[in-house]
Design a protein around this motif. Structure first.
Motif, PDB file in Angstrom:
ATOM      1  N   LEU A 186      11.534  41.284 -56.939  1.00 12.64           N
ATOM      2  CA  LEU A 186      10.893  41.475 -55.636  1.00 12.64           C
ATOM      3  C   LEU A 186      11.357  40.483 -54.570  1.00 12.64           C
ATOM      4  CD1 LEU A 186       7.198  42.411 -56.534  1.00 12.64           C
ATOM      5  CD2 LEU A 186       9.081  43.911 -55.817  1.00 12.64           C
ATOM      6  N   HIS A 187      12.055  39.428 -54.985  1.00  9.19           N
ATOM      7  CA  HIS A 187      12.589  38.495 -53.984  1.00  9.19           C
ATOM      8  C   HIS A 187      13.640  39.170 -53.115  1.00  9.19           C
ATOM      9  CE1 HIS A 187      16.199  38.119 -56.502  1.00  9.19           C
ATOM     10  NE2 HIS A 187      15.377  37.982 -57.533  1.00  9.19           N
ATOM     11  N   GLY A 188      14.098  40.341 -53.555  1.00  7.68           N
ATOM     12  CA  GLY A 188      15.076  41.089 -52.765  1.00  7.68           C
ATOM     13  C   GLY A 188      14.449  41.997 -51.726  1.00  7.68           C
ATOM     14  N   ALA A 189      13.144  41.921 -51.549  1.00  4.91           N
ATOM     15  CA  ALA A 189      12.468  42.777 -50.581  1.00  4.91           C
ATOM     16  C   ALA A 189      12.818  42.386 -49.143  1.00  4.91           C
ATOM     17  CB  ALA A 189      10.956  42.697 -50.776  1.00  4.91           C
ATOM     18  N   GLU A 190      12.881  43.386 -48.278  1.00  7.39           N
ATOM     19  CA  GLU A 190      13.047  43.140 -46.844  1.00  7.39           C
ATOM     20  C   GLU A 190      11.682  42.799 -46.257  1.00  7.39           C
ATOM     21  OE1 GLU A 190      14.195  45.631 -42.762  1.00  7.39           O
ATOM     22  OE2 GLU A 190      14.409  46.570 -44.747  1.00  7.39           O
ATOM     23  N   LEU A 191      11.639  41.819 -45.378  1.00  2.00           N
ATOM     24  CA  LEU A 191      10.387  41.400 -44.770  1.00  2.00           C
ATOM     25  C   LEU A 191      10.252  41.968 -43.363  1.00  2.00           C
ATOM     26  CD1 LEU A 191      10.239  37.651 -45.891  1.00  2.00           C
ATOM     27  CD2 LEU A 191       9.469  39.702 -47.095  1.00  2.00           C
ATOM     28  N   GLY A 231       2.158  27.512 -47.196  1.00  2.00           N
ATOM     29  CA  GLY A 231       3.337  27.461 -46.341  1.00  2.00           C
ATOM     30  C   GLY A 231       4.536  27.952 -47.107  1.00  2.00           C
ATOM     31  N   PRO A 232       5.731  27.562 -46.709  1.00  2.00           N
ATOM     32  CA  PRO A 232       6.929  28.004 -47.407  1.00  2.00           C
ATOM     33  C   PRO A 232       6.877  27.624 -48.873  1.00  2.00           C
ATOM     34  CG  PRO A 232       7.490  26.951 -45.320  1.00  2.00           C
ATOM     35  CD  PRO A 232       6.036  26.715 -45.556  1.00  2.00           C
ATOM     36  N   GLY A 290       8.187  33.209 -55.575  1.00  2.00           N
ATOM     37  CA  GLY A 290       7.651  33.442 -54.243  1.00  2.00           C
ATOM     38  C   GLY A 290       8.676  33.256 -53.142  1.00  2.00           C
ATOM     39  N   LYS A 291       9.927  33.609 -53.416  1.00  2.00           N
ATOM     40  CA  LYS A 291      10.978  33.420 -52.413  1.00  2.00           C
ATOM     41  C   LYS A 291      10.775  34.323 -51.205  1.00  2.00           C
ATOM     42  CE  LYS A 291      14.533  32.121 -55.801  1.00  2.00           C
ATOM     43  NZ  LYS A 291      15.821  32.525 -56.428  1.00  2.00           N
ATOM     44  N   SER A 292      10.270  35.525 -51.442  1.00  3.20           N
ATOM     45  CA  SER A 292      10.046  36.475 -50.350  1.00  3.20           C
ATOM     46  C   SER A 292       8.590  36.919 -50.268  1.00  3.20           C
ATOM     47  CB  SER A 292      10.949  37.711 -50.523  1.00  3.20           C
ATOM     48  OG  SER A 292      12.313  37.358 -50.460  1.00  3.20           O
ATOM     49  N   LEU A 293       8.047  37.362 -51.401  1.00  9.20           N
ATOM     50  CA  LEU A 293       6.699  37.921 -51.426  1.00  9.20           C
ATOM     51  C   LEU A 293       5.743  37.025 -52.197  1.00  9.20           C
ATOM     52  CD1 LEU A 293       7.568  41.665 -52.154  1.00  9.20           C
ATOM     53  CD2 LEU A 293       7.130  40.592 -49.933  1.00  9.20           C
ATOM     54  N   ARG A 294       4.536  36.855 -51.645  1.00  6.43           N
ATOM     55  CA  ARG A 294       3.502  36.055 -52.291  1.00  6.43           C
ATOM     56  C   ARG A 294       2.133  36.621 -51.951  1.00  6.43           C
ATOM     57  NH1 ARG A 294       4.026  30.564 -49.742  1.00  6.43           N
ATOM     58  NH2 ARG A 294       5.157  31.659 -48.111  1.00  6.43           N
ATOM     59  N   LYS A 321      -1.172  27.160 -58.863  1.00  4.22           N
ATOM     60  CA  LYS A 321      -0.260  26.424 -57.978  1.00  4.22           C
ATOM     61  C   LYS A 321       1.003  27.222 -57.693  1.00  4.22           C
ATOM     62  CE  LYS A 321       2.046  21.951 -57.430  1.00  4.22           C
ATOM     63  NZ  LYS A 321       2.306  20.637 -58.033  1.00  4.22           N
ATOM     64  N   ARG A 322       1.445  28.027 -58.684  1.00  2.00           N
ATOM     65  CA  ARG A 322       2.668  28.798 -58.499  1.00  2.00           C
ATOM     66  C   ARG A 322       2.383  30.036 -57.655  1.00  2.00           C
ATOM     67  NH1 ARG A 322       4.461  29.745 -63.721  1.00  2.00           N
ATOM     68  NH2 ARG A 322       3.457  31.758 -63.802  1.00  2.00           N
ATOM     69  N   SER A 323       2.960  30.121 -56.475  1.00  2.00           N
ATOM     70  CA  SER A 323       2.776  31.262 -55.581  1.00  2.00           C
ATOM     71  C   SER A 323       3.818  32.313 -55.927  1.00  2.00           C
ATOM     72  CB  SER A 323       2.936  30.821 -54.122  1.00  2.00           C
ATOM     73  OG  SER A 323       2.023  29.794 -53.815  1.00  2.00           O
ATOM     74  N   GLN A 324       3.379  33.424 -56.459  1.00  2.00           N
ATOM     75  CA  GLN A 324       4.312  34.450 -56.858  1.00  2.00           C
ATOM     76  C   GLN A 324       3.742  35.816 -56.518  1.00  2.00           C
ATOM     77  OE1 GLN A 324       3.500  33.590 -61.335  1.00  2.00           O
ATOM     78  NE2 GLN A 324       4.144  35.706 -61.267  1.00  2.00           N
TER      79      GLN A 324
END
Length: 429
Positions: free
Chosen positions: A95-100, A70-71, A398-402, A374-377
């Motif tokens: 990569l957390h700056g990626a557009e989704l 999940g989130p 994993g703020k944006s991409l995982r 455990k770390r989703s990155q």
């Protein structure tokens, strides 16, 4: 530049080979000797049963306390800092700056491809469709289906990550043939297929070779000069739905194959691969790369030159690689799906525990969670034609991409796929 062989000499400890696992039968047959030997067998069986029961209890609690994918949760400062040390501090957390680019009612844009006119990307998703990105105004549009049995009502995911894939299909690898405009597809259940320029229903090309069926067709690349299609079958024993058993068992029955569109002939180029996954042909067509997800490495097969027919390890990786994709400069982007979790390492030493865990009534999300760190990155690694590290991009928290599956560099942008998430990513270089 840093050599992968030097950078990852320690990382191999985090992705231990499974080849040494010794399977034991749960109920050994008794011989004629009944004395001490029989007592020893009984003792081992009782110990195994206790271990299995304890494992079942422990992991039942573990799964109760740990939700499905999940989130992402924010990692600690220490954990985030440690993520960059694998490459001697060279990795960039950007990569957390990626557009989704969110999908509508489906998930898992595994592979990405652009046609000769620059339209796309096209991607295969979990409900068996192939979609095309029409820009921000139009979003994702239907382009093709891979299964002759596909219908919207039956193939709707209804909130699940994995639907009725055996019937609806699961398109994974995509690549366009530039001369014909045809889109070639590697589907996990329907094998190698092709879709015409106008889209619609796919045509099946190959589902077996030498009488042995494909079990888990995964990814492909095309030689645009001689038209050969190179593709992988991840396992000769396990299907995509059995991915956990594929990884935990140490299966090494994956294959790299080629398909000739003129003769319709399928040839096996490599056997004995550990979860054969991504495929990428070199710019000069002298070698081809295949990622081995369970082996945490990229293997190179030489096609031409003095080493033709020989293989070597192109790169060792600190986790599970998914697809590999070549850019216009001849460099390779490798998508790291995730790092190996503690359970994956433990299972290789305890066959009783392995059987117990794999018999638990778990859905895809929970099985995936158990085998991953455990770390989703997200981690995208760019390699030179010689296997040197050129760049490493991450989303460490994993703020944006995982759980990324592919990185495709096109016109100065990085398009990022994921076999699990309900969106693709766009990162501007």
């Amino acid at each position: 530049m840093v050599s992968f062989r030097d950078s990852f000499i320690a990382s191999e400890q985090n992705c231990v080979e499974f080849a040494g696992i010794v399977e034991t039968t749960p109920f050994p047959r008794r011989g004629e000797k009944e004395g001490r030997e029989g007592e020893e067998i009984g003792r081992k069986m009782r110990s195994g049963i206790i271990v299995s029961a304890a494992a079942l209890a422990f992991f039942s609690i573990f799964l109760t306390l740990n939700p499905d994918i999940g989130p992402p949760r924010s990692s600690s400062t220490g954990a985030a800092a440690a993520a960059g040390t694998t490459f001697g501090g060279r990795a960039r957390d950007v990569l957390h700056g990626a557009e989704l680019l969110h999908l509508n009612g489906t998930t898992g844009p595994e592979s990405l491809a652009f046609d000769a006119e620059g339209r796309g990307p096209y991607t295969g998703v979990a409900d068996g469709r192939i979609l095309r990105w029409g820009g921000a105004a139009r979003g994702w549009e239907d382009f093709a289906t891979v299964s002759p049995y596909w219908n919207r009502e039956r193939c709707d995911l209804k909130g699940e990550v994995m639907g009725d894939e055996e019937v609806c299909g699961r398109p994974l690898g995509l690549q366009f043939h530039e001369a014909t405009g045809d889109l070639y597809v590697a589907d996990a259940y329907f094998g190698l297929l092709v879709v015409g320029e106008g889209g619609g229903a796919a045509t099946q090309l190959a589902v077996e070779t030498d009488g042995e069926p494909f079990r888990f067709t995964n990814h492909l690349d095309i030689d645009q000069v001689n038209h050969t299609i190179y593709f992988t079958d991840s396992s000769s024993r396990f299907s995509r739905r059995q991915f956990a058993m594929l990884v935990a068992s140490g299966d090494n029955s994956g294959r790299l194959m080629s398909y000739d569109p003129k003769t319709k002939e399928v040839k096996v180029l490599l056997k004995g691969l550990k979860f054969a996954n991504g495929v990428a042909l070199s710019r000069d067509r002298s070698f081809i790369l295949v990622t081995e997800s369970s082996g945490c490495r990229v293997t190179r097969l030489w096609l031409k030159g003095p080493n033709a027919g020989k293989t070597d390890v192109f790169a060792h990786l600190p986790g599970y690689p998914d697809n590999v994709k070549r850019n216009s400069a001849g460099e390779f982007w490798v998508a790291l799906h995730g790092r190996k979790g503690p359970l994956s390492v433990v299972l290789q030493y305890d066959s009783w525990l392995k059987r117990a865990i794999l018999k638990l009534p778990l859905n895809f999300q929970r099985l995936h969670k158990m085998f991953m760190s455990k770390r989703s990155q997200a981690m995208a690694i760019k390699l030179s034609e010689d296997g040197e590290v050129l760049d490493v991009l991450e989303d460490r928290e994993g703020k944006s991409l995982r759980f990324i599956s592919e990185v495709d560099e096109f016109n100065g942008d990085l398009w990022v796929g994921s076999v699990i998430m309900p969106y693709a990513g766009l990162y501007k270089l």
